[in-house]
Design a protein around this motif. Structure first.
Motif, short mmCIF file in Angstrom:
data_model
loop_
_atom_site.label_atom_id
_atom_site.label_comp_id
_atom_site.label_asym_id
_atom_site.label_seq_id
_atom_site.Cartn_x
_atom_site.Cartn_y
_atom_site.Cartn_z
N ASP A 34 0.20 2.84 3.02
CA ASP A 34 -1.24 2.52 2.53
C ASP A 34 -1.07 0.87 2.26
O ASP A 34 -0.37 0.24 1.67
CB ASP A 34 -0.98 2.89 0.82
CG ASP A 34 -2.24 2.64 0.16
OD1 ASP A 34 -3.33 2.10 0.57
OD2 ASP A 34 -2.33 3.23 -1.14
N ARG A 35 -2.05 0.34 2.94
CA ARG A 35 -2.35 -1.04 3.16
C ARG A 35 -3.79 -1.49 2.39
O ARG A 35 -4.29 -2.51 2.52
CB ARG A 35 -2.14 -1.56 4.42
CG ARG A 35 -0.62 -1.52 4.97
CD ARG A 35 -0.40 -2.03 6.33
NE ARG A 35 0.93 -2.21 6.52
CZ ARG A 35 1.28 -2.94 7.07
NH1 ARG A 35 0.68 -4.14 7.57
NH2 ARG A 35 2.71 -3.25 7.32
N GLN A 36 -4.69 -0.51 2.18
CA GLN A 36 -5.79 -0.78 1.52
C GLN A 36 -6.00 -1.08 0.29
O GLN A 36 -5.71 -0.65 -0.51
CB GLN A 36 -6.64 0.50 1.94
CG GLN A 36 -8.23 0.36 1.61
CD GLN A 36 -8.83 -0.39 2.83
OE1 GLN A 36 -8.43 -0.15 3.87
NE2 GLN A 36 -9.90 -1.09 2.11
N LYS A 37 -6.68 -2.36 0.25
CA LYS A 37 -6.82 -3.18 -1.21
C LYS A 37 -8.10 -2.45 -1.60
O LYS A 37 -9.08 -2.24 -0.99
CB LYS A 37 -6.59 -4.55 -1.32
CG LYS A 37 -5.34 -5.04 -0.84
CD LYS A 37 -5.12 -6.48 -1.25
CE LYS A 37 -3.83 -6.77 -1.07
NZ LYS A 37 -3.34 -8.12 -1.25
N GLU A 38 -8.41 -2.55 -3.07
CA GLU A 38 -9.49 -2.03 -3.66
C GLU A 38 -10.03 -3.31 -4.34
O GLU A 38 -9.54 -3.99 -4.69
CB GLU A 38 -9.32 -1.05 -4.55
CG GLU A 38 -8.57 0.09 -4.22
CD GLU A 38 -9.11 0.90 -3.16
OE1 GLU A 38 -10.52 1.20 -3.16
OE2 GLU A 38 -8.43 1.65 -2.52
N THR A 39 -11.42 -3.41 -3.96
CA THR A 39 -12.21 -4.53 -4.68
C THR A 39 -13.30 -3.91 -5.81
O THR A 39 -14.01 -3.22 -5.43
CB THR A 39 -13.02 -5.35 -3.61
OG1 THR A 39 -12.05 -5.56 -2.59
CG2 THR A 39 -13.53 -6.58 -3.96
N GLU A 46 -9.43 -8.03 -6.39
CA GLU A 46 -8.72 -7.21 -5.57
C GLU A 46 -7.37 -6.49 -6.25
O GLU A 46 -6.80 -7.42 -7.15
CB GLU A 46 -8.30 -8.05 -4.37
CG GLU A 46 -9.34 -7.77 -3.22
CD GLU A 46 -8.62 -8.48 -2.07
OE1 GLU A 46 -9.16 -8.23 -1.06
OE2 GLU A 46 -7.49 -8.85 -1.80
N PRO A 49 -2.31 -2.84 -2.80
CA PRO A 49 -2.88 -1.51 -2.32
C PRO A 49 -2.34 -0.36 -2.89
O PRO A 49 -2.69 0.86 -2.62
CB PRO A 49 -2.30 -1.39 -0.82
CG PRO A 49 -1.13 -2.44 -0.97
CD PRO A 49 -1.22 -3.39 -2.01
N SER A 97 1.92 -7.39 6.75
CA SER A 97 0.51 -7.07 6.17
C SER A 97 -0.46 -8.12 6.74
O SER A 97 -0.25 -9.27 6.56
CB SER A 97 0.64 -7.08 4.89
OG SER A 97 -0.82 -6.76 4.27
N ASP A 99 -3.27 -8.81 5.52
CA ASP A 99 -4.03 -9.81 4.27
C ASP A 99 -2.83 -10.32 3.62
O ASP A 99 -3.12 -10.88 2.49
CB ASP A 99 -4.79 -8.78 3.59
CG ASP A 99 -5.10 -7.42 3.65
OD1 ASP A 99 -5.44 -7.31 4.90
OD2 ASP A 99 -5.25 -6.74 2.88
#
Length: 134
Positions: A34-39, A46, A49, A97, A99
């Motif tokens: 899981d590398r997806q950050k939520e905005t 942010e 993740p 990563s 980001d």
């Protein structure tokens, strides 16, 4: 050296490999993918993740692993191997990563300290229960 001590010494590399492998597997199963950050659309903040269930799942799996190692007479081994492997896995993941903001070193230190404290407590409880049931 007794026969039991000799067997115990011969099994140490297997315990190290098992604890290291299972810790790395648990990390990648819960967090490594899981590398997806939520905005937040309102505030623009942010998060992530990781979700809470991922961290709880990893904690439960590692606690069970460390408790069992302590119960079977390997509390010091669990207290060293698990935090080191967890910190290395986190560091590799965070340092690569896309980001990344360069603060992963601080996170790695916190992971090492927190996991060392947690594994020490849980392995100690396992060792105490193991001595009590023998």
């Amino acid at each position: 050296m007794t026969a039991a001590q000799s067997t115990r010494t011969r099994q140490t590399p297997l315990w190290i490999a098992g604890l290291a492998g299972l810790t790395a597997l648990a990390y990648w199963a819960f967090l490594g993918w899981d590398r997806q950050k939520e905005t937040d659309p309102v505030t623009g903040a942010e998060t992530g993740p990781y979700q809470a269930w991922q961290l709880i799942g990893l904690g439960v799996v590692l606690a069970l692993l460390v408790f069992e190692a302590g119960r079977r007479g390997r509390p010091w081994l669990a207290g060293v191997v698990v935090p080191v492997v967890l910190t290395v896995a986190f560091s590799l993941d965070a340092a690569t990563s896309p980001d990344g903001d360069g603060l992963w070193v601080i996170g790695a230190v916190l992971v090492l300290l927190g996991s060392a404290l947690g594994t020490g407590v849980v392995a100690g409880l396992g060792a105490a229960l193991g001595r009590r049931t023998r």
